[in-house]
Each structure stands twice: as C-alpha cells, then as structure tokens.
Design an enzyme around this catalytic site. Structure first.
Site, short mmCIF file in Angstrom:
data_model
loop_
_atom_site.label_atom_id
_atom_site.label_comp_id
_atom_site.label_asym_id
_atom_site.label_seq_id
_atom_site.Cartn_x
_atom_site.Cartn_y
_atom_site.Cartn_z
N LYS A 72 0.77 -1.34 -0.03
CA LYS A 72 0.07 -0.01 -0.07
C LYS A 72 0.81 1.40 0.07
O LYS A 72 0.80 2.13 -0.81
CB LYS A 72 -0.94 0.02 1.11
N THR A 74 3.91 1.31 -0.68
CA THR A 74 4.93 1.68 -2.06
C THR A 74 3.97 2.02 -3.27
O THR A 74 4.14 2.79 -4.07
CB THR A 74 5.22 0.04 -2.33
N ARG A 95 2.07 7.94 6.76
CA ARG A 95 2.30 7.84 8.21
C ARG A 95 3.64 7.75 8.47
O ARG A 95 4.44 7.11 7.80
CB ARG A 95 1.41 6.82 8.79
N LYS A 106 6.85 -6.72 10.51
CA LYS A 106 6.17 -6.02 9.21
C LYS A 106 7.43 -5.31 8.68
O LYS A 106 7.32 -5.21 7.21
CB LYS A 106 4.86 -5.28 9.72
N ALA A 275 -3.90 1.44 12.31
CA ALA A 275 -5.24 0.78 11.80
C ALA A 275 -5.89 -0.19 12.48
O ALA A 275 -7.22 -0.03 12.64
CB ALA A 275 -5.22 0.97 10.22
N PHE A 303 -3.49 -0.78 6.93
CA PHE A 303 -4.05 -2.17 6.85
C PHE A 303 -5.14 -2.24 5.50
O PHE A 303 -5.13 -1.28 4.64
CB PHE A 303 -4.71 -2.66 8.13
N PHE A 384 4.35 -8.61 -8.96
CA PHE A 384 5.36 -9.61 -8.89
C PHE A 384 5.70 -10.25 -10.19
O PHE A 384 4.91 -10.64 -10.98
CB PHE A 384 4.92 -10.61 -7.70
N TRP A 412 7.08 -1.02 -8.03
CA TRP A 412 8.29 -1.51 -7.19
C TRP A 412 9.46 -1.68 -8.15
O TRP A 412 10.52 -1.21 -7.61
CB TRP A 412 7.79 -2.77 -6.53
#
Length: 558
Positions: A72, A74, A95, A106, A275, A303, A384, A412
């Site tokens: 998210k 990224t 954030r 994480k 969140a 999240f 991916f 990415w």
C-alpha cells in the site's frame, strides 16, 4: 538490490532547496533536521489555510493484509511519482513508522523497491523524534497522575478506575499488565497498570487530528484519565493542569515533516497511529497542507479498507471535513491466492482456482467503497515477477464485471514510470467525476448501532454481542458522548475477529470485549475479540537481522 540498498544509492536533493523549487516554500519556514528532512512551520501552514485553492484528495487503501504482502505505501509513493511524471502537481502524505514493527515482523513503512521515501533509514529509525515526544507527553501525564495521588489525592481519584496507561514505542508483551508503586510508600501508590504501544496512545490520535496548537492543547486537556471515588465523575488532564506541559513537549512534533521520494518529489510524513488499534491515518495538518500546496494529494490509510479506510472516512474526514475524490484499492495476485487458501510456499505457482476464490476478499472491499461510501475506486495490482498473464487477465475480467477498472502496476521495479497507467485512470476519475461521498453512519444514531453498522455492513457479520459489563459501559457513554464516531480495534488479517478466516467470511459474530472513551481525540475505541493494544515480537524478530558496520552503514532494515 534490497529496498535499503536502493534507498542508500538514492540521489537526494537538499530538502530546503527542493521545497523552494517545487512549491516555493520560503526557507525561513523550514526547520532542517540534517540535509534531507525538515519540519514545516505552523505559521506557514496557517497562511495556506487562508487560500481558496484546494487540491483533489486520493485515498490509497488495500485488501485484507496477508503474509504475502500488498504494498500500500509502495503504491502510494509510486502513484505520487507517476502523477508528477505526467505533469500533475502532486504531494504524497504518509504515516511515520513505529519502531515496534520495524524490529518485529512487518518492517518499515517507507515504501519499497523504486517507490520509496528517503532517507529511508532515518524515517524508519527515530526520524525527527515525533514518536519520542508523543511517548514523553503521554508518560508525563501518567507520572502526574500517580504523583497527585502520592501527595494527598486532592482530586479524590479512584486508583482502581485510572484509565491512563503508560506507552512505549516497541512491541513488548511483558509490559501489557504490570504492578507499579512497589517498594514502600516513598515509591507511590501500589496499583495495577500496563503499557500500550505509542501508536495506540490517545496523544498520537490527538496530534493527528489537531488543527493547531490551541486545538492540540484543548484536546489534551479533555483527556479523561479516570474517575473519582464516586465512580461517575470523570477526572480530566486539565484537572491535573497537565495539558500545557504536554503541549510544550509536542511543540515540534505537531509540525509536519517534509522528505522526498526517490524521484525527488515532496512527501509529507507525519503521525502514525496503527489502523488495527487506532485510527490509522496521518495528520490532518499534513493532508490539508498538501491539498493547499499541490493540485493532488495522495494519502494512505493503514491495513485493509475495512480498518484504515473505514476510519479515514468516518473519523478523519468527519473531523476535518476532508472529502476524497477517488480511492485506489491495492492488491497482489499472491495475496489473493493466499485468501483463496494457498499457503505461502506455493504462492508463486499459477493457480486460477485459488485466485477466483480469493477474489471474494477484494470484491467485498470494492462493494464497501462503492456502495457504502459512494466513492469511485480503481484496483491497482502490485505486480510480482511470478504473476502470470492468465492470472492478471482473470483479475481484470472479474473487476470489469463489477464495473471497476483494474490496472497492473510495476512501480516497485520501475518507480513512477511503472504506475503511469494507474495515474491516468485516477486523473480520469478525479478530474471528470464529482464524488458524492457518504459517511457509513449518522452522528445521531446510538453508539451500539454505530458499532453494529460497521460490523454488519463492512465486516459482513451477522450480529455483534457483548457482556453485560460492556453493555453498561456503552449505555453510560451514550448519554454524553453518543454523537462520537467509533474507532474499532480488531485484527487486520480478516473481516472477522479470527485472523485465520481468509477471504470474505460472512454471518460471523463480532464480540465486543471492551470500550474506551478517547475524549480528547473525539472518538470511542471499541475492542473486538482479543485485540491487544501492545503487540508482541514474533519468534524470529526482524531485529535479529538489522546491523550497522563501522562506517555507519545499516543493513537488514526494510
């Protein structure tokens, strides 16, 4: 290269020069923290509020998280860079990362690959000291509570009904429940206490929702720390005369932080409530500043959309009158196959059947955004290398059947260039369609019904249940605080309270285990299931892999 290696090779520009070049921000209104990060003065922020200009707000959210990852942050960075690449003046708002997940499981929260904000190590480790200041302000109030009781308790505080815990910005399960004041009368009053993580602190929520220093101080004074011995009279932080000192500790933390992306675009990174246990959004000040400076502001909510987006829309937007123009819903083929029942070891193998089953998760999020909030949505599949053409074609087809555009993004690997299609789809919406945007519930419905609406409409639950004690607490809050919004504390891994239930479980029961008034923040925290407000470290924490060499080069951080 790893994320940190990519970030360490970034060609950063001095932040003061970049802010001047991009948005004509006067250097005297920037307090530099080194060369590449700076705080923006509140005087300058206030001067922007008097302008009529208002940019378009784009919210980035995601499907229910999985160990496979969604990306998210990224995507938020990649979309912001892509919008700037196609000539749209854009600022992203993120954030700040907590040290708990950085050292836990994480990892950091600066994006990944070629869609990152930098300096990555600084942002993930201490940054400009905001979290430290929030923790100190919170714990200052805790110290003043016990000091007041120790010196005679003139306010007649009931030590059994103190609601204000301590906080620490680290995952430390051993501190969830503790006993303080041991060792004799000189060490204070013996009582039970505990720690939450800083991101769950009401001070964090207040900082992120406050609009200026006066509002910050007033909200801090409204904090209810507990009750008097009559069991009904609340004791406020202002009764202890704590709000002034707390606001003084936060004098710099309230200022938004400016950094840059790998492509030298401005990002504002400020505030960081989780969140799953808090409201999951960056500061109102940061978002409103971006909307005044730029034509487009891209922000994230933590999240999945059932948590971060729900709270962004029903708490942050309600408090600040913000109105998003469009939503980006982030997913990956891998994560959807996980929701379809495939274990992590087999996610790189094509499996259309599992993908179709797992699509139920994204389908419910799409329904919630478009039907419950009346907002347009674009699905962004974070690409991916093992994703097959058959899998991505299936996702596009199923999204189109729902009337939603699905875009495959490769930010990415390619940075902003990999998200240009997503950027154009979003611009097509925000520049040509006026979003109507509805809140999920009205202010005037009872608190119990607000919780019920979230559980049934967003989570797909059959009903909510609670003990008689919780019912009594909700009834007490209803009389005076019934108009406040709800901040659900629930596992992020599922629409239910069972983190092992993947996909889109329906007709489950949500048990409300506790409720907590956060009067200064202006919402009521409702704890569903056994959600903890102090996380623990995993069996093999990321901290074991993080290191620094003799030249100061950090490794293992992501």
């Amino acid at each position: 290269m790893s994320d940190i290696e990519i970030a360490q090779k970034a060609s950063m520009k001095p932040i003061i020069e970049l802010a001047k070049a991009k948005f004509n921000i006067p250097p005297e209104h920037l307090d530099p923290y080194g060369h590449y990060k700076a705080k923006l003065s509140l005087e300058y922020v206030d001067s922007l509020s008097h302008q009529n200009k208002e940019g378009k707000l784009i919210l980035v959210t995601a499907i229910s998280p999985t160990p496979a990852g969604e990306g998210k942050t990224t995507t938020t960075v990649g979309l912001g860079d892509a919008l700037n690449r196609i000539g749209k003046k854009t600022i992203i708002c993120l954030r700040e990362p907590s040290l708990g997940p950085c050292f836990g499981l994480k990892g950091g929260a600066a994006g990944g690959g070629y869609a990152q904000v930098v300096p990555m190590e600084d942002i993930n480790l201490h940054f400009t000291g905001d979290f430290h200041a929030i923790g100190v302000a919170h714990n200052l109030l805790a110290a003043m509570i016990d000091n007041h009781i120790h010196h005679g308790n003139a306010l007649n505080i009931d030590s059994r009904r103190i609601k204000w815990k301590r906080v620490l910005d680290m995952n430390d399960r051993a501190l969830r429940k503790i006993t303080i004041g041991q060792g004799g009368i000189g060490n204070g009053f013996l009582r039970e206490d505990g720690f939450d993580i800083v991101v769950a602190s009401e001070v964090m929520a207040i900082l992120c929702l406050a609009t200026n220093r006066a509002d910050l101080k007033e909200r801090l004074g409204r904090i209810i720390i507990g009750y008097k011995t009559d069991k009904i009279t609340p004791v406020y932080a202002s009764d202890l005369k704590a709000q002034g000192a707390m606001a003084a500790v936060l004098k710099d933390a309230i200022k938004p932080n400016l950094v840059q992306t790998l492509e030298n675009n401005i990002a504002i990174v400020h505030g960081g409530p989780f969140a799953n246990i808090a409201h999951g959004c960056n500061s109102v000040t940061a978002t409103k500043t971006a909307l005044k400076l730029a034509d487009y502001a891209v922000t994230e909510a933590g999240f999945g959309a059932d948590l971060g987006a729900e709270k962004f829309l029903n708490i942050k937007c309600r408090s600040s009158k913000l109105k998003p123009s469009a939503v980006v819903l982030v997913a990956t083929v891998r994560a959807l196959k996980y929701h379809g029942g495939i274990e992590t070891d087999h996610l790189n193998q094509e499996n259309l059947e599992a993908l179709e089953i797992g699509f139920s998760n994204i389908q419910r999020h799409i329904h919630n955004i478009t039907k419950n909030y009346n907002l347009p949505v674009v699905v962004s599949i974070n690409h991916f290398t093992h994703d097959t053409d058959a899998e991505t074609s299936l996702l596009k087809k199923k999204c189109e059947e729902l009337g939603v555009k699905c875009v495959i993004s490769s930010h990415w690997a390619k940075g902003g260039a990999g998200a240009e299609e997503l950027a154009r789809e979003i611009i097509e919406i925000v520049d040509n369609k006026e979003a109507s945007f509805d809140y999920l519930y009205d202010d005037d419905i009872p608190l119990w019904n607000k919780i019920e609406v979230i559980a049934t409409k967003i989570y797909g639950a059959k009903e909510i249940v609670a003990s008689s004690k919780v019912h009594e607490e909700i009834d007490k809050l209803q009389n005076k605080y019934g108009k406040l919004p709800i901040c659900m504390a629930k596992t992020q891994m599922s629409f239910s309270t069972d983190p092992t239930l993947k996909g889109a479980p329906s007709n489950h029961i949500i048990e409300i285990s506790d409720v907590k008034l956060e009067n200064g923040a202006g919402f009521i925290v409702v704890i569903a299931g056994n959600m903890m407000t102090m996380p623990g470290l995993p069996k093999v924490p990321t901290a074991e892999k993080i290191d620094i060499d003799d030249d100061g080069l950090i490794t293992g951080l992501f």
